[in-house]
Design a protein around this motif. Structure first.
Motif, PDB file in Angstrom:
ATOM      1  N   TYR A   1      -0.215  10.750   8.065  1.00  0.00           N
ATOM      2  CA  TYR A   1       0.684  10.679   8.878  1.00  0.00           C
ATOM      3  C   TYR A   1       0.922  12.134   9.198  1.00  0.00           C
ATOM      4  O   TYR A   1       0.724  13.229   8.641  1.00  0.00           O
ATOM      5  CB  TYR A   1       2.065  10.395   8.169  1.00  0.00           C
ATOM      6  CG  TYR A   1       3.303  10.555   8.906  1.00  0.00           C
ATOM      7  CD1 TYR A   1       3.541   9.720   9.763  1.00  0.00           C
ATOM      8  CD2 TYR A   1       4.164  11.744   9.024  1.00  0.00           C
ATOM      9  CE1 TYR A   1       4.675   9.915  10.825  1.00  0.00           C
ATOM     10  CE2 TYR A   1       5.051  11.876   9.924  1.00  0.00           C
ATOM     11  CZ  TYR A   1       5.467  11.057  10.600  1.00  0.00           C
ATOM     12  OH  TYR A   1       6.451  11.104  11.329  1.00  0.00           O
TER      13      TYR A   1
ATOM     14  N   THR B   1      -0.202   8.677  13.427  1.00  0.00           N
ATOM     15  CA  THR B   1      -0.615   8.264  12.055  1.00  0.00           C
ATOM     16  C   THR B   1      -2.112   7.900  12.479  1.00  0.00           C
ATOM     17  O   THR B   1      -2.684   7.044  13.332  1.00  0.00           O
ATOM     18  CB  THR B   1       0.037   7.094  11.638  1.00  0.00           C
ATOM     19  OG1 THR B   1       1.383   7.385  11.545  1.00  0.00           O
ATOM     20  CG2 THR B   1      -0.493   6.923  10.153  1.00  0.00           C
TER      21      THR B   1
ATOM     22  N   ALA C   1       4.403   2.709   8.413  1.00  0.00           N
ATOM     23  CA  ALA C   1       3.169   2.686   8.021  1.00  0.00           C
ATOM     24  C   ALA C   1       2.694   1.723   7.688  1.00  0.00           C
ATOM     25  O   ALA C   1       3.151   1.058   6.689  1.00  0.00           O
ATOM     26  CB  ALA C   1       2.687   4.211   7.484  1.00  0.00           C
TER      27      ALA C   1
END
Lengths: 279, 371
Positions: free
Chosen positions: B319, B324, B350
């Protein structure tokens, strides 16, 4: 908490054996000098008993024409030898630092030879050189009659200047010189404007080193001096040959004072210079 | 087209048996902000120093504004330089540093004072004229070096890694300021840097060098989007490079069968390569789309439906705030770096490592490299 704090592992100055040791070392180093200076103020012909304070011996010195002449000779020699040594030593240092040429390594090694060769050998070498190889004309007017001594002093003084200046050159940023060139300076101008200010502290300390070494050199001078070219240390030696009189003490004290003063001035100047250059 | 400001003609520089610059020909137009970019030891600094006259080319010619300066001494060139160490003279104050070059040129005192004033104002140091360099910060010292060079009104200003000694925040500020100053004075700038962000952000054009040779000379966006070879693609930014075979090559499209992928890669432009030759395909991480494998498989291009889609597993993720970065391994063993922008705050959590995903890309995304 009235008790003294414990002696820490690095508090060397607070341990008795070490304090004694420092005392002994200092006494060995400075007692002879202190007694020399003290007895130059002694109101007695004999040097061993303290009879009272007087400055007579210094007054007497000032009236001794041959001593004054020797003193002026010494200062003249030291001044001229210093100027030549600084110029020659600096140029040599720059050449050795800047350029690569065949025999550079050899030259680099030989340059310090006058520093390591025993003084007595240098003295004899100078005697032979000025005696048979290159006889210095005898009856030249002052100060040219000092030429042989001046040349031999330059010989052993300039390597010291060279060594000091080279050490300083090692910290020079070549981009400074390139910047000066880039801004329009010729090669010589760039050296003058940028390199010279950088090595100035080394020039000052080199000059003082040369001056004091020339001023108090006895051995080499003794071999090259003629009857009309007596220097201060040689004169003191000739005075001692009869007896160690208070005049000798006084003369030595004067010589000592001059060298100490010069050294202090040198350190001061250098300190200021280095501070202003490096911050 | 008018005469270029700088022209290198087949310039080679050897140091002993080492070839620092190998047959470089290059033209820089007047008013450009040109950067020389490359890894350390690639010859970019040597090229710059030859331009300044601090090195002499072993072969070739260098022309500045149409004049051959190959053998001309540095102090006779219409060029000034900002050195990497700034090389501000420590024994002169700021004003005297800036005035140094003018003094050598014997500019009259009155004019000199005005020009020094103007130069100091340009770099925002007018209040520091009487400071000594040791009382200045690194950034201020650099401004002195910049003013000292610009005050001579050179035709070309050279900058050798000017920002590398500054801390990150100051570097960003100086970047913008250097670009602004260049706009204001209109002088041709040539800057050497090993920092690609710096080169891309500031340059109007950029030359990428490696091992003494020019790899590509292009605008920053062309360098990024249309790299000439694998070295350029790899050096500028991050890229996924896949080795493969050119299976189709038509004027308006091409397909590559890449190792580690079950489907071909389809591009919407022709490649001038021999059929069945080895090629490399580069795809930038931000040009890859990624969806969990629980969703339907994305559709490929209409011309070749199975192409430009592959399935893989997330190995790890990092991240980085704005994006990301994911490492994805395909079943065939190829690994992809995928960048997903974090466009909405906390909207898109994520994807975990081990998750099976589909990767897909547009036919415009890949670039095919022949060398």
């Amino acid at each position: 908490m009235s008790k003294k704090s414990e002696i820490g592992p690095l508090d060397y100055a607070r341990r008795l054996p070490l304090q004694l040791w420092v005392g002994v070392v200092l006494a060995f180093m400075y007692l002879p000098l202190i007694s020399l200076v003290a007895f130059s103020f002694n109101d007695s012909r004999r040097t061993i008993h303290w009879e009272g304070f007087t400055t007579d011996w210094f007054v007497k010195l000032a009236g001794d024409d041959s001593l004054i002449e020797a003193f002026v000779n010494s200062l003249t020699i030291a001044l001229i030898a210093t100027i030549f040594s600084v110029v020659l030593g600096t140029l040599t240092a720059i050449v050795l630092w800047r350029f690569r040429f065949p025999g550079r390594g050899l030259f680099d090694g030989v340059i310090t030879l006058p520093i390591v060769v025993p003084e007595i050998c240098m003295g004899v070498a100078m005697l032979v050189f000025f005696g048979s190889v290159f006889p210095w004309p005898r009856d030249l007017p002052w100060p040219f009659d000092l030429g042989a001594i001046i040349i031999s002093h330059i010989t052993f003084c300039f390597p010291f200047v060279c060594v000091v200046v080279r050490a300083r050159l090692a910290s020079f940023n070549r981009e400074m010189e390139e910047a000066a060139r880039d801004l329009g300076a010729s090669e010589v101008r760039a050296l003058w404007d940028v390199l010279l200010p950088h090595v100035r502290p080394a020039l000052i300390s080199g000059a003082l080193l040369a001056f004091t070494m020339s001023l108090d050199d006895f051995v080499i001078t003794f071999f090259t001096a003629g009857p009309n070219t007596v220097t201060f240390p040689v004169k003191i030696y000739s005075m001692v040959r009869f007896s160690v009189t208070p005049e000798v003490n006084a003369a030595s004290s004067v010589l000592m004072l001059i060298t100490v003063l010069l050294t202090v001035i040198g350190i001061r100047l250098q300190g200021k210079d280095v501070a202003s250059l490096e911050g | 087209m008018s005469e270029p400001m700088i022209r290198f003609e087949n310039v080679t520089k050897r140091f002993g048996s080492f070839i620092a610059v190998d047959n470089v020909s290059l033209e820089v137009e007047a008013g450009e902000f040109f950067t020389l970019l490359g890894p350390s030891g690639c010859g970019k600094t040597t090229l710059l120093r030859m331009l300044a006259g601090l090195e002499t080319p072993s072969e070739g010619r260098i022309l500045i504004d149409g004049v051959d300066v190959t053998g001309v001494a540095p102090n006779k060139r219409p060029i000034n330089m900002v050195f990497q160490s700034y090389a501000v003279f420590p024994h002169l104050n700021v004003a005297d540093n800036v005035a140094y070059g003018l003094k050598i040129d014997r500019v009259p005192a009155q004019e000199r004072a005005t020009r020094v004033q103007d130069a100091l104002r340009l770099v925002k140091l007018e209040d520091f004229a009487h400071r000594m360099p040791d009382q200045l910060s690194g950034g201020q010292r650099q401004r002195v070096a910049l003013a000292r060079a610009l005050v001579k009104r050179p035709k070309v200003l050279l900058l050798d890694e000017p920002l590398s000694a500054l801390d990150a925040k100051l570097r960003d500020a100086m970047r913008a300021e250097l670009a602004a100053i260049q706009q204001e004075v209109g002088v041709t700038f040539v800057m050497v840097t090993h920092d690609q962000d710096e080169a891309l952000a500031m340059a109007s054009r950029c030359a990428l060098m490696n091992r003494g040779t020019l790899q590509q000379v292009a605008t920053p966006s062309d360098l990024y989007e249309y790299p000439a070879n694998r070295f350029v693609a790899d050096f500028i930014g991050t890229i996924n490079l896949l080795e493969g075979t050119l299976s189709t090559d038509e004027p308006d499209h091409a397909a590559v069968q890449a190792e580690g992928l079950d489907a071909p890669i389809f591009v919407n432009h022709g490649v001038t390569g021999a059929p069945d030759s080895r090629v490399w395909v580069g795809i930038r991480p931000e040009k890859l789309a990624m969806v969990p494998a629980t969703q339907p498989r994305p559709e490929g291009p209409a011309a070749l439906p199975p192409a430009n889609v592959t399935q893989g597993t997330i190995i790890r993720s990092a991240y980085l705030g704005s994006v990301t970065l994911y490492d994805v391994e395909t079943q065939g063993g190829a690994t992809f770096k995928v960048a997903r922008p974090n466009g909405e705050r906390m909207a898109d959590p994520a994807l975990p490592a081990g998750e099976s995903v589909y990767l897909s890309w547009e036919p415009t995304a890949p670039v095919v490299l022949l060398t």
